[in-house]
Motif scaffolding. Sequence first.
Motif, mmCIF file in Angstrom:
data_model
loop_
_atom_site.group_PDB
_atom_site.id
_atom_site.type_symbol
_atom_site.label_atom_id
_atom_site.label_comp_id
_atom_site.label_asym_id
_atom_site.label_seq_id
_atom_site.Cartn_x
_atom_site.Cartn_y
_atom_site.Cartn_z
ATOM 1 N N PHE A 54 -1.982 8.322 -10.922
ATOM 2 C CA PHE A 54 -1.725 6.958 -10.456
ATOM 3 C C PHE A 54 -1.822 6.927 -8.936
ATOM 4 O O PHE A 54 -0.818 7.072 -8.243
ATOM 5 C CB PHE A 54 -0.346 6.456 -10.901
ATOM 6 N N GLU A 58 2.183 2.867 -9.460
ATOM 7 C CA GLU A 58 2.091 2.785 -10.921
ATOM 8 C C GLU A 58 2.859 1.552 -11.397
ATOM 9 O O GLU A 58 3.988 1.314 -10.977
ATOM 10 C CB GLU A 58 2.702 4.042 -11.549
ATOM 11 N N HIS A 73 -3.790 1.916 -12.376
ATOM 12 C CA HIS A 73 -2.406 1.820 -11.893
ATOM 13 C C HIS A 73 -1.403 1.571 -13.022
ATOM 14 O O HIS A 73 -0.247 1.271 -12.763
ATOM 15 C CB HIS A 73 -2.281 0.726 -10.839
#
Length: 150
Positions: A54, A58, A73
């Motif tokens: 990520f 995230e 993400h």
Amino acid sequence: ADGMYFTCTCKDGYETTEDRPGWDCVDVDECLRLSPCDPVGGYCVDHDPTDVKFPKYECGCDDGYTATGTDIHGATGCNKIEPVRAMPTMGPTMAPTTCADTCTGDNRECINEECECKAGYFPLAGPNCVNENECQDGYPNGCDGSGAKL
């Protein structure tokens, strides 16, 4: 940023510091600065820009919410999970019931989906209907003097 004879720039996901512009770079908190995740039912976790899984941040969904989609993400949006309403189920021996299925007893019939006594009968205790004796019950028309029907 300007140095004495050169210019320094920070890599993507980093920014220069106010106290040492052009010399120090720190991770940008995209969650705080950009609010990139769904504000209803979502959350954001800041990550290092070099994080392989990520990069930068995230997005996820809170308990009781589900992701509407995903990208690098995480969750792109969150929807509230509605409780599943149990539909009534019929067992192997159950079938839909109608008046004809449940109208039991002597001299009864379904009239407009209601179980009622047939014409000329009246309810007795329980599901049965008995014949109405018009002569004994004070209906003089059609009866002789002994209480018998003519």
